[in-house]
Design a protein around this motif. Structure first.
Motif, PDB file in Angstrom:
ATOM      1  N   LYS A 145       0.827  -1.217   0.000  1.00 17.07           N
ATOM      2  CA  LYS A 145       0.000   0.000   0.000  1.00 17.07           C
ATOM      3  C   LYS A 145       0.855   1.258   0.000  1.00 17.07           C
ATOM      4  O   LYS A 145       0.500   2.248  -0.638  1.00 17.07           O
ATOM      5  CB  LYS A 145      -0.950  -0.013   1.191  1.00 17.07           C
ATOM      6  N   TYR A 146       2.001   1.233   0.712  1.00 14.93           N
ATOM      7  CA  TYR A 146       2.903   2.387   0.685  1.00 14.93           C
ATOM      8  C   TYR A 146       3.435   2.598  -0.730  1.00 14.93           C
ATOM      9  O   TYR A 146       3.460   3.721  -1.230  1.00 14.93           O
ATOM     10  CB  TYR A 146       4.108   2.183   1.616  1.00 14.93           C
ATOM     11  N   GLU A 147       3.859   1.520  -1.372  1.00 13.09           N
ATOM     12  CA  GLU A 147       4.462   1.634  -2.703  1.00 13.09           C
ATOM     13  C   GLU A 147       3.457   2.057  -3.772  1.00 13.09           C
ATOM     14  O   GLU A 147       3.849   2.622  -4.785  1.00 13.09           O
ATOM     15  CB  GLU A 147       5.148   0.322  -3.088  1.00 13.09           C
ATOM     16  N   THR A 148       2.205   1.772  -3.562  1.00 10.80           N
ATOM     17  CA  THR A 148       1.181   2.173  -4.543  1.00 10.80           C
ATOM     18  C   THR A 148       0.438   3.439  -4.109  1.00 10.80           C
ATOM     19  O   THR A 148      -0.548   3.828  -4.734  1.00 10.80           O
ATOM     20  CB  THR A 148       0.174   1.024  -4.766  1.00 10.80           C
ATOM     21  N   ASN A 149       0.927   4.066  -3.053  1.00 13.82           N
ATOM     22  CA  ASN A 149       0.350   5.315  -2.528  1.00 13.82           C
ATOM     23  C   ASN A 149      -1.102   5.197  -2.094  1.00 13.82           C
ATOM     24  O   ASN A 149      -1.834   6.176  -2.092  1.00 13.82           O
ATOM     25  CB  ASN A 149       0.526   6.455  -3.539  1.00 13.82           C
ATOM     26  N   VAL A 150      -1.509   3.991  -1.736  1.00 15.41           N
ATOM     27  CA  VAL A 150      -2.860   3.786  -1.197  1.00 15.41           C
ATOM     28  C   VAL A 150      -2.879   4.238   0.263  1.00 15.41           C
ATOM     29  O   VAL A 150      -3.888   4.733   0.751  1.00 15.41           O
ATOM     30  CB  VAL A 150      -3.272   2.298  -1.312  1.00 15.41           C
ATOM     31  N   ARG A 151      -1.738   4.083   0.917  1.00 16.27           N
ATOM     32  CA  ARG A 151      -1.638   4.404   2.338  1.00 16.27           C
ATOM     33  C   ARG A 151      -0.269   5.037   2.598  1.00 16.27           C
ATOM     34  O   ARG A 151       0.712   4.720   1.935  1.00 16.27           O
ATOM     35  CB  ARG A 151      -1.783   3.108   3.131  1.00 16.27           C
ATOM     36  N   LYS A 152      -0.218   5.943   3.576  1.00 12.48           N
ATOM     37  CA  LYS A 152       1.038   6.562   3.991  1.00 12.48           C
ATOM     38  C   LYS A 152       1.415   6.016   5.366  1.00 12.48           C
ATOM     39  O   LYS A 152       0.559   5.784   6.206  1.00 12.48           O
ATOM     40  CB  LYS A 152       0.892   8.084   4.099  1.00 12.48           C
ATOM     41  N   PRO A 153       2.715   5.819   5.617  1.00 10.23           N
ATOM     42  CA  PRO A 153       3.136   5.333   6.932  1.00 10.23           C
ATOM     43  C   PRO A 153       2.998   6.419   7.997  1.00 10.23           C
ATOM     44  O   PRO A 153       3.031   7.609   7.676  1.00 10.23           O
ATOM     45  CB  PRO A 153       4.604   4.976   6.712  1.00 10.23           C
ATOM     46  N   ASP A 154       2.854   5.989   9.249  1.00 10.14           N
ATOM     47  CA  ASP A 154       2.839   6.958  10.345  1.00 10.14           C
ATOM     48  C   ASP A 154       4.267   7.479  10.547  1.00 10.14           C
ATOM     49  O   ASP A 154       5.213   6.990   9.931  1.00 10.14           O
ATOM     50  CB  ASP A 154       2.275   6.338  11.625  1.00 10.14           C
ATOM     51  N   GLN A 155       4.423   8.468  11.411  1.00  6.89           N
ATOM     52  CA  GLN A 155       5.722   9.106  11.612  1.00  6.89           C
ATOM     53  C   GLN A 155       6.794   8.121  12.078  1.00  6.89           C
ATOM     54  O   GLN A 155       7.933   8.159  11.616  1.00  6.89           O
ATOM     55  CB  GLN A 155       5.604  10.252  12.623  1.00  6.89           C
ATOM     56  N   GLU A 156       6.440   7.239  12.989  1.00 11.45           N
ATOM     57  CA  GLU A 156       7.406   6.266  13.509  1.00 11.45           C
ATOM     58  C   GLU A 156       7.893   5.334  12.401  1.00 11.45           C
ATOM     59  O   GLU A 156       9.094   5.071  12.274  1.00 11.45           O
ATOM     60  CB  GLU A 156       6.772   5.457  14.642  1.00 11.45           C
ATOM     61  N   THR A 157       6.968   4.846  11.590  1.00  8.14           N
ATOM     62  CA  THR A 157       7.341   3.941  10.493  1.00  8.14           C
ATOM     63  C   THR A 157       8.144   4.687   9.434  1.00  8.14           C
ATOM     64  O   THR A 157       9.101   4.148   8.881  1.00  8.14           O
ATOM     65  CB  THR A 157       6.088   3.293   9.884  1.00  8.14           C
ATOM     66  N   LEU A 158       7.778   5.922   9.176  1.00  7.15           N
ATOM     67  CA  LEU A 158       8.509   6.739   8.207  1.00  7.15           C
ATOM     68  C   LEU A 158       9.968   6.898   8.643  1.00  7.15           C
ATOM     69  O   LEU A 158      10.895   6.738   7.838  1.00  7.15           O
ATOM     70  CB  LEU A 158       7.836   8.105   8.083  1.00  7.15           C
ATOM     71  N   LYS A 159      10.190   7.136   9.918  1.00  4.40           N
ATOM     72  CA  LYS A 159      11.556   7.259  10.449  1.00  4.40           C
ATOM     73  C   LYS A 159      12.292   5.925  10.340  1.00  4.40           C
ATOM     74  O   LYS A 159      13.472   5.900   9.980  1.00  4.40           O
ATOM     75  CB  LYS A 159      11.491   7.738  11.906  1.00  4.40           C
ATOM     76  N   LYS A 160      11.605   4.819  10.617  1.00  2.00           N
ATOM     77  CA  LYS A 160      12.229   3.495  10.487  1.00  2.00           C
ATOM     78  C   LYS A 160      12.664   3.242   9.044  1.00  2.00           C
ATOM     79  O   LYS A 160      13.748   2.705   8.795  1.00  2.00           O
ATOM     80  CB  LYS A 160      11.254   2.385  10.904  1.00  2.00           C
ATOM     81  N   ILE A 161      11.818   3.633   8.095  1.00  3.78           N
ATOM     82  CA  ILE A 161      12.143   3.450   6.680  1.00  3.78           C
ATOM     83  C   ILE A 161      13.373   4.291   6.313  1.00  3.78           C
ATOM     84  O   ILE A 161      14.300   3.801   5.665  1.00  3.78           O
ATOM     85  CB  ILE A 161      10.942   3.817   5.777  1.00  3.78           C
ATOM     86  N   ALA A 162      13.383   5.544   6.744  1.00  4.67           N
ATOM     87  CA  ALA A 162      14.522   6.426   6.463  1.00  4.67           C
ATOM     88  C   ALA A 162      15.804   5.856   7.062  1.00  4.67           C
ATOM     89  O   ALA A 162      16.848   5.825   6.397  1.00  4.67           O
ATOM     90  CB  ALA A 162      14.245   7.828   7.007  1.00  4.67           C
TER      91      ALA A 162
END
Length: 135
Positions: free
Chosen positions: A34-51
């Motif tokens: 869902k993140y890769e297809t822009n159906v859903r955006k990660p929350d702040q914590e997950t976004l930081k983990k990805i970075a």
């Protein structure tokens, strides 16, 4: 490039599957899809983990910058400013807010916010001036 495209590009550069990324980030396979297809955006914590996982900035992931990370010199410059500021705060009688001395926890929160702001400013300057800027 949007978030989903950036995430997919980083995952493919690293040569890992959605399943592997999901395990590394402790999220579901469907969340990554869902993140890769822009159906859903990660929350702040997950976004930081990805970075952190891909060693890029959150601004890069969100498409606000084309610079994946700060240089070591940038990081040293920021740390120097942070340490000078911390030193000034700690060598005064205390930092006041509404007439009350701030706790160490409050000072740390302010310092962390400064760090984020300085990192964003460095990245924006790179975007605006490129490598031509000298200081």
């Amino acid at each position: 490039m949007d978030f989903g495209e950036r995430l997919q590009e980083l995952r493919k550069e690293k040569g890992i599957s959605r399943e592997e990324l999901a395990r590394a980030l402790q999220v579901s396979y469907s969340a990554i899809a869902k993140y890769e297809t822009n159906v859903r955006k990660p929350d702040q914590e997950t976004l930081k983990k990805i970075a952190d996982y891909f060693d890029v900035t959150v601004d890069y992931l969100l498409g606000r910058s084309n610079h994946r990370q700060l240089t070591r010199r940038d990081e040293r410059d920021i740390e120097k400013i942070i340490e000078e500021t911390r030193h000034r705060i700690e060598n005064t009688e205390g930092l006041l807010l509404d007439g009350e001395i701030l706790s160490q926890e409050d000072v740390d929160a302010i310092i962390n916010a400064m760090r984020v702001g300085l990192e964003m400013a460095k990245l924006r300057n790179k975007e605006k001036y490129g490598r031509k800027k000298k200081k």
